[in-house]
Design a protein around this motif. Sequence first.
Motif, PDB file in Angstrom:
ATOM      1  N   GLU A  25      34.701  29.840 -49.899  1.00 11.19           N
ATOM      2  CA  GLU A  25      35.099  31.381 -50.414  1.00 11.19           C
ATOM      3  C   GLU A  25      34.544  31.762 -50.416  1.00 11.19           C
ATOM      4  O   GLU A  25      33.262  30.897 -50.834  1.00 11.19           O
ATOM      5  N   TYR A  26      33.414  32.513 -50.124  1.00 11.20           N
ATOM      6  CA  TYR A  26      32.344  33.651 -50.348  1.00 11.20           C
ATOM      7  C   TYR A  26      32.368  34.901 -51.024  1.00 11.20           C
ATOM      8  O   TYR A  26      33.212  35.786 -49.930  1.00 11.20           O
ATOM      9  N   GLU A  45      22.815  30.245 -49.278  1.00 14.59           N
ATOM     10  CA  GLU A  45      22.093  29.825 -48.565  1.00 14.59           C
ATOM     11  C   GLU A  45      23.149  29.366 -47.730  1.00 14.59           C
ATOM     12  O   GLU A  45      23.515  29.076 -46.301  1.00 14.59           O
ATOM     13  N   GLU A  46      24.379  28.770 -48.278  1.00 16.11           N
ATOM     14  CA  GLU A  46      25.163  27.719 -47.263  1.00 16.11           C
ATOM     15  C   GLU A  46      25.822  28.903 -46.340  1.00 16.11           C
ATOM     16  O   GLU A  46      26.051  27.874 -45.329  1.00 16.11           O
ATOM     17  N   ALA A  47      25.795  29.875 -46.854  1.00 13.48           N
ATOM     18  CA  ALA A  47      27.111  30.938 -46.471  1.00 13.48           C
ATOM     19  C   ALA A  47      26.246  31.493 -44.752  1.00 13.48           C
ATOM     20  O   ALA A  47      26.731  31.650 -44.057  1.00 13.48           O
ATOM     21  N   LYS A  48      24.850  31.644 -45.030  1.00 14.14           N
ATOM     22  CA  LYS A  48      23.825  31.451 -43.392  1.00 14.14           C
ATOM     23  C   LYS A  48      24.300  30.695 -42.562  1.00 14.14           C
ATOM     24  O   LYS A  48      23.876  31.348 -41.870  1.00 14.14           O
ATOM     25  N   THR A  51      27.612  31.872 -38.538  1.00 17.24           N
ATOM     26  CA  THR A  51      27.409  33.472 -38.052  1.00 17.24           C
ATOM     27  C   THR A  51      28.714  33.489 -37.079  1.00 17.24           C
ATOM     28  O   THR A  51      29.146  31.591 -37.000  1.00 17.24           O
ATOM     29  N   VAL A  52      29.029  34.160 -36.492  1.00 15.45           N
ATOM     30  CA  VAL A  52      30.358  33.653 -35.386  1.00 15.45           C
ATOM     31  C   VAL A  52      29.471  33.304 -34.038  1.00 15.45           C
ATOM     32  O   VAL A  52      30.589  32.497 -33.854  1.00 15.45           O
ATOM     33  N   GLN A  53      28.162  33.502 -34.294  1.00 16.81           N
ATOM     34  CA  GLN A  53      27.905  32.683 -32.643  1.00 16.81           C
ATOM     35  C   GLN A  53      28.115  30.953 -32.892  1.00 16.81           C
ATOM     36  O   GLN A  53      28.374  30.748 -32.032  1.00 16.81           O
ATOM     37  N   ARG A  54      28.184  30.359 -34.520  1.00 19.73           N
ATOM     38  CA  ARG A  54      28.154  29.319 -35.029  1.00 19.73           C
ATOM     39  C   ARG A  54      29.440  28.723 -35.081  1.00 19.73           C
ATOM     40  O   ARG A  54      29.928  27.611 -33.912  1.00 19.73           O
ATOM     41  N   VAL A  55      30.339  30.460 -34.693  1.00 20.09           N
ATOM     42  CA  VAL A  55      31.790  29.158 -35.693  1.00 20.09           C
ATOM     43  C   VAL A  55      32.727  29.651 -34.003  1.00 20.09           C
ATOM     44  O   VAL A  55      33.416  28.817 -33.841  1.00 20.09           O
ATOM     45  N   LEU A  56      31.817  30.720 -32.959  1.00 21.90           N
ATOM     46  CA  LEU A  56      32.578  31.194 -31.575  1.00 21.90           C
ATOM     47  C   LEU A  56      32.137  29.641 -30.564  1.00 21.90           C
ATOM     48  O   LEU A  56      33.199  29.999 -29.984  1.00 21.90           O
ATOM     49  N   LYS A  57      30.982  29.723 -30.983  1.00 25.76           N
ATOM     50  CA  LYS A  57      30.365  28.383 -29.906  1.00 25.76           C
ATOM     51  C   LYS A  57      30.268  29.956 -28.521  1.00 25.76           C
ATOM     52  O   LYS A  57      30.605  28.650 -27.720  1.00 25.76           O
ATOM     53  N   GLY A  58      30.602  31.012 -28.420  1.00 26.25           N
ATOM     54  CA  GLY A  58      30.378  31.298 -26.775  1.00 26.25           C
ATOM     55  C   GLY A  58      31.627  31.661 -26.806  1.00 26.25           C
ATOM     56  O   GLY A  58      31.771  32.505 -26.005  1.00 26.25           O
TER      57      GLY A  58
END
Length: 66
Positions: A25-26, A45-48, A51-58
């Motif tokens: 949680e954040y 720092e962990e939440a950075k 990101t949408v890009q990293r989670v959805l990977k395109g």
Amino acid sequence: MDRILKRKAGQICQASLIKMTRFYEYHNYGPGVAYNESRRQLSDEEAKNYTVQRVLKGWKPKDNQE
């Protein structure tokens, strides 16, 4: 009988999955907030890293509004 057994097996698998899954949680707040080992809070720092890009990977979901 097979239907009952399949349902029970599904419930057991789901319960095991919930126990093995780590939820983070954040900046949560409000009446249901809890701080404990099963509901670990991410630091800024962990939440950075999430990101949408990293989670959805395109992956770009379609907008279902027509």
